[in-house]
Design a protein around this motif. Structure first.
Motif, short mmCIF file in Angstrom:
data_model
loop_
_atom_site.label_atom_id
_atom_site.label_comp_id
_atom_site.label_asym_id
_atom_site.label_seq_id
_atom_site.Cartn_x
_atom_site.Cartn_y
_atom_site.Cartn_z
N ALA A 1 1.03 -1.23 -0.15
CA ALA A 1 -0.04 0.02 0.21
C ALA A 1 0.78 1.33 0.03
O ALA A 1 0.50 2.23 -0.83
N LEU A 2 2.08 1.13 0.79
CA LEU A 2 2.79 2.27 0.88
C LEU A 2 3.50 2.61 -0.42
O LEU A 2 3.62 3.84 -0.73
N VAL A 3 3.93 1.81 -1.32
CA VAL A 3 4.36 2.06 -2.59
C VAL A 3 3.31 2.17 -3.69
O VAL A 3 3.84 2.31 -4.74
N GLY A 4 2.12 2.26 -3.21
CA GLY A 4 0.96 2.69 -4.35
C GLY A 4 0.75 1.60 -4.98
O GLY A 4 -0.20 1.97 -6.04
N ILE A 5 0.64 0.24 -4.58
CA ILE A 5 -0.12 -0.96 -5.65
C ILE A 5 -1.46 -1.08 -5.05
O ILE A 5 -1.82 -1.13 -3.91
N PRO A 6 -2.40 -0.96 -5.99
CA PRO A 6 -3.65 -1.07 -5.47
C PRO A 6 -4.16 -2.45 -5.37
O PRO A 6 -3.46 -3.38 -5.54
N SER A 7 -5.16 -2.55 -4.27
CA SER A 7 -5.70 -3.81 -3.91
C SER A 7 -4.49 -4.65 -3.18
O SER A 7 -4.24 -5.69 -3.65
N PRO A 8 -3.75 -3.98 -2.19
CA PRO A 8 -2.66 -4.82 -1.61
C PRO A 8 -2.86 -6.21 -1.04
O PRO A 8 -2.00 -7.18 -1.17
N GLU A 9 -4.36 -6.40 -0.45
CA GLU A 9 -4.51 -7.57 0.06
C GLU A 9 -4.69 -8.56 -0.82
O GLU A 9 -4.45 -9.75 -0.82
N ARG A 10 -5.12 -8.32 -2.14
CA ARG A 10 -5.08 -9.17 -3.19
C ARG A 10 -3.70 -9.51 -3.92
O ARG A 10 -3.41 -10.68 -4.24
N ARG A 11 -3.20 -8.33 -4.10
CA ARG A 11 -1.70 -8.39 -4.70
C ARG A 11 -0.64 -9.39 -4.13
O ARG A 11 0.18 -9.97 -4.36
N VAL A 12 -0.74 -9.31 -2.73
CA VAL A 12 0.18 -9.78 -1.89
C VAL A 12 0.40 -11.31 -2.12
O VAL A 12 1.28 -12.06 -1.94
N ASP A 13 -0.77 -11.90 -2.65
CA ASP A 13 -0.65 -13.60 -3.09
C ASP A 13 -0.55 -13.70 -4.54
O ASP A 13 -0.50 -14.96 -5.08
N GLU A 14 0.02 -12.73 -5.26
CA GLU A 14 -0.01 -12.75 -6.84
C GLU A 14 1.71 -12.84 -6.91
O GLU A 14 2.45 -12.92 -6.18
N TYR A 15 1.94 -13.36 -8.02
CA TYR A 15 3.41 -13.83 -8.69
C TYR A 15 4.15 -12.71 -9.20
O TYR A 15 3.27 -11.88 -10.07
N PRO A 16 5.28 -12.42 -9.52
CA PRO A 16 5.82 -11.43 -10.17
C PRO A 16 5.30 -11.11 -11.74
O PRO A 16 4.92 -9.94 -12.32
N TYR A 17 4.96 -12.42 -12.24
CA TYR A 17 4.68 -12.29 -13.73
C TYR A 17 3.04 -11.65 -14.04
O TYR A 17 2.90 -11.33 -15.19
N GLN A 18 2.55 -11.61 -12.73
CA GLN A 18 1.08 -11.05 -12.97
C GLN A 18 1.12 -9.61 -12.92
O GLN A 18 -0.03 -8.96 -12.81
N LEU A 19 2.14 -9.04 -12.61
CA LEU A 19 2.17 -7.66 -12.43
C LEU A 19 2.82 -7.00 -13.46
O LEU A 19 3.66 -7.47 -14.13
N SER A 20 2.51 -5.68 -13.70
CA SER A 20 2.96 -4.87 -14.98
C SER A 20 4.80 -4.46 -14.27
O SER A 20 4.94 -4.81 -13.13
N GLY A 21 5.31 -3.90 -15.36
CA GLY A 21 6.66 -3.54 -15.26
C GLY A 21 6.75 -2.58 -13.89
O GLY A 21 7.61 -2.57 -13.18
N GLY A 22 6.11 -1.48 -13.93
CA GLY A 22 6.12 -0.60 -13.04
C GLY A 22 5.57 -1.11 -11.47
O GLY A 22 6.26 -0.59 -10.69
N MET A 23 4.68 -2.12 -11.68
CA MET A 23 4.35 -2.62 -10.24
C MET A 23 5.32 -3.46 -9.82
O MET A 23 5.80 -3.50 -8.68
#
Length: 331
Positions: free
Chosen positions: A137-159
């Protein structure tokens, strides 16, 4: 004021089939608490090797480190590996190049952020997961509760780059080493990443060593600049000194090569070729006689080819390794 981190005559050499490659050859600089210092230069000048040397992340051998890196009263070059592990990712954090290859693809984002928190701060997995969500949340990633269980390939380059920053800042380091933190990102995301780094620096007071070839990023972020060429420091000064009164021909060449909006004419197309520094960086294996930049310098004199210039102060807080760094000497 005592520097927070002091690099003294750092030498990082690699044993190769063709001889010893002097990737970093006698580099010195200080970093004060809370300041941002930039290390700039062409690819291959030794910037990234410097960062890896500070954290002792190079395999020894083939790498050989010498000199001193003083932090917290300890010389990191001679510190034992167990003590270095306690420092890495804790008191000294690092944002690596290319987050897609630096992040373990088999681990979730939450696991990657939580790992240094568990290791260095002794939190349990539940508390570390909560801290990982907080960092996302501090680094500005939306929905951090969901993103915390995702893998790097599921994120954009900026994320992914934001995740790298979250990992590096999770333990509130005193020094943050950022190696090309905006490479391969579009300009909008670059601006967001730089704003984020500034905000986090203000929040926890970290010093930042910014390693980049992007002089626009340097002008926006740094207070002081170290210019490297062929593994050596050739100029050192404040941002105002380096951009407003560069004393080394290599520094002037780097600044001249930066494209500007004024260099284009909408009606007639480009007004001229983009400035470039001719030639190539000399071999870091072959012995160097004289100034390492002599073969590419438009202002070269005979003394440059035979006598290596010493790094000397040309103004208060401004040093350059050039025989003709004083303006009067060029006239």
């Amino acid at each position: 004021m005592q520097p927070l981190l002091s690099v003294e005559n750092l030498r990082t050499h690699f044993a190769t089939r063709n001889g010893v490659l002097r990737a970093v050859d006698g580099l010195s600089f200080d970093v004060n608490a809370g300041e941002t210092i930039a290390i700039v230069g062409e690819s291959g000048c030794g910037k990234s090797v410097t960062s890896l040397s500070i954290l002792r992340l190079l395999e020894e051998p083939p790498a050989t480190l010498a000199g001193r890196v003083v932090f917290g009263g300890h010389d990191l070059v001679s510190l034992d590996e167990a003590a270095m592990r306690r420092l890495r990712g804790n008191a000294i954090g690092m944002i690596f190049q290319e987050p897609m290859t630096s992040l373990n693809p088999l681990l979730t984002v939450g696991h990657l952020i939580a790992e240094p928190i568990i290791l260095h701060q002794g939190l349990g997995r539940r508390e570390a997961r909560a801290r990982a969500i907080e960092m996302l949340a501090l680094v500005g990633i939306p929905s951090p509760e969901r993103r915390v269980d995702e893998y790097p390939y599921q994120l954009s380059g900026g994320m992914r780059q934001r995740v790298m920053i979250a990992i590096a800042m999770a333990c509130n380091p005193k020094v943050l080493i950022a190696d090309e933190p905006t490479t391969a990102l579009d300009v909008t995301i670059q601006a967001q990443i730089l704003d984020l780094m500034r905000a986090l620096q203000a929040r926890i007071g970290s010093a930042i060593i910014l390693i980049t070839h992007d002089l626009g990023v340097v002008a926006e972020m740094a207070r002081r600049v170290v210019v490297m060429y062929a593994g050596r420091k050739v100029e050192d000064g404040s941002v105002e000194d380096i951009f407003g009164d560069p004393r080394h021909p290599y520094t002037r060449g780097l600044l001249a090569a930066v494209p500007t909006l004024g260099g284009m004419d909408r009606a007639d197309g480009p007004r001229g070729r983009l400035a470039e520094i001719p030639g190539a960086v000399p071999s870091l294996i072959a012995p160097l006689s004289g100034c390492p930049f002599a073969g590419r310098c438009a202002e070269v004199q005979e003394v440059c080819r035979s006598v290596a210039p010493a790094l000397r102060e040309v103004a208060a807080g401004h040093a350059a390794a050039c025989h003709f760094a004083d303006r009067e000497a060029l006239q």
